[in-house]
Design an enzyme around this catalytic site. Sequence first.
Site, PDB file in Angstrom:
ATOM      1  N   ARG A 180      41.284  56.046  30.321  1.00 56.80           N
ATOM      2  CA  ARG A 180      42.746  56.058  30.154  1.00 56.80           C
ATOM      3  C   ARG A 180      43.227  57.155  29.194  1.00 56.80           C
ATOM      4  O   ARG A 180      44.196  56.957  28.457  1.00 56.80           O
ATOM      5  CB  ARG A 180      43.248  54.706  29.650  1.00 56.80           C
ATOM      6  N   CYS A 227      49.094  47.294  32.496  1.00 64.77           N
ATOM      7  CA  CYS A 227      48.284  46.735  31.403  1.00 64.77           C
ATOM      8  C   CYS A 227      48.784  47.280  30.072  1.00 64.77           C
ATOM      9  O   CYS A 227      49.000  48.480  29.926  1.00 64.77           O
ATOM     10  CB  CYS A 227      46.816  47.089  31.611  1.00 64.77           C
ATOM     11  N   GLU A 297      47.464  50.492  25.514  1.00 70.29           N
ATOM     12  CA  GLU A 297      47.292  51.512  26.553  1.00 70.29           C
ATOM     13  C   GLU A 297      48.636  52.212  26.750  1.00 70.29           C
ATOM     14  O   GLU A 297      48.701  53.388  27.052  1.00 70.29           O
ATOM     15  CB  GLU A 297      46.846  50.843  27.864  1.00 70.29           C
TER      16      GLU A 297
END
Length: 311
Positions: A180, A227, A297
């Site tokens: 990520r 998320c 995130e």
Amino acid sequence: MAARADLYRQLASLLSPGSTARFDEPLSRHTTWGVGGPADLYVEPGSESDLLAALRFARLHQIRLRVIGSGSNLLVLDHGFRGIIVCLRHPCFRSIEPARDQLRCGAGAPLAAIVREAARARLGGLEFLEGIPGTVGGALRMNAGAMNRSFFDVLLRVRFMSLDGAVSEIAAAELQAGYRSCPFFETHIALSATLQAAPSPPETIRRLIALYRRRRQAQPAGRSAGCTFKNPGAISAGQLIDELGLKGARVGHAVVSTVHANFILNDGGATARDILALLDRIRSEVRSRRGIQLEPEVQIIGGEPAPAPMP
Ligand code: EPU
């Protein structure tokens, strides 16, 4: 502030008519969470030369500039963003051109459109992008992914603009991307990406798309940023938050999804402050009860109050 407003007007007047420039644009209109205060100036460049003009102007006058995609991984704070927000949603940044076994996609192209165009061109290998919200630019910055596949797995090369305005191309192999994240795109603006695909029978493509679409059933509909936290190592952040009984936990109108605990929903009228407070509560519970430090995130931007008007 007056001098600053003049500067923004000056930049807006430099842009060609194909570009959009709006002052004090609420960023809640540009994030999937639907929260976030105003940007001093919001620009949708209508060409690469207008993007270049905005970049050069910001650099010359030391104004902060940030490029956003579809705002699907962004928490913009309630005070908004002091500076220029650029969004590459003009059609000139959204083209998708299939070639033999590749697709060249503009940075503003939504991942959903890539899945569609690849299927139309009978190209497989990109089906896993189905259901991931966001654009190519965001997917590069975040190395977006699902089901153990990530954007860099299919990336061949990227055309980009440096902050000094130079345009060049870089091979994916020269970029360092992690889980990520791809730090290169913190300081370089992606213009387009070339993706690897492979000719594939339409029924195989359809079957795979359906498979990836099903994964969405384990994720909630509604206003979220996907998320919220990165998975800390092997354990899923969702499972961790769930095990602590935090599904349904709420601050104002921000609530932990009862479907997937790593999703925070705006169930109507949430502020960034609500969401941030809920994030903090989750992090501190996970830290104190499990000894694990969760990292968001989602990217958090803005927050500096607007200066008081000049006397
Ligand atoms: N789980 C729970 N409770 C929950 C949520 C999950 O027990 O509330 C369990 C699941 O049952 C499963 C495990 O946790 O056993 C993993 O869950 P899931 O398959 O949903 O995967 P994840 O690790 O939570 C990751 C990505 C998602 C991506 C899915 C599917 C991250 C932070 N998340 O989620 O990506 O869609 O895999 O491939 O890497 C995103 O990046 O925004 C995102 C949503």
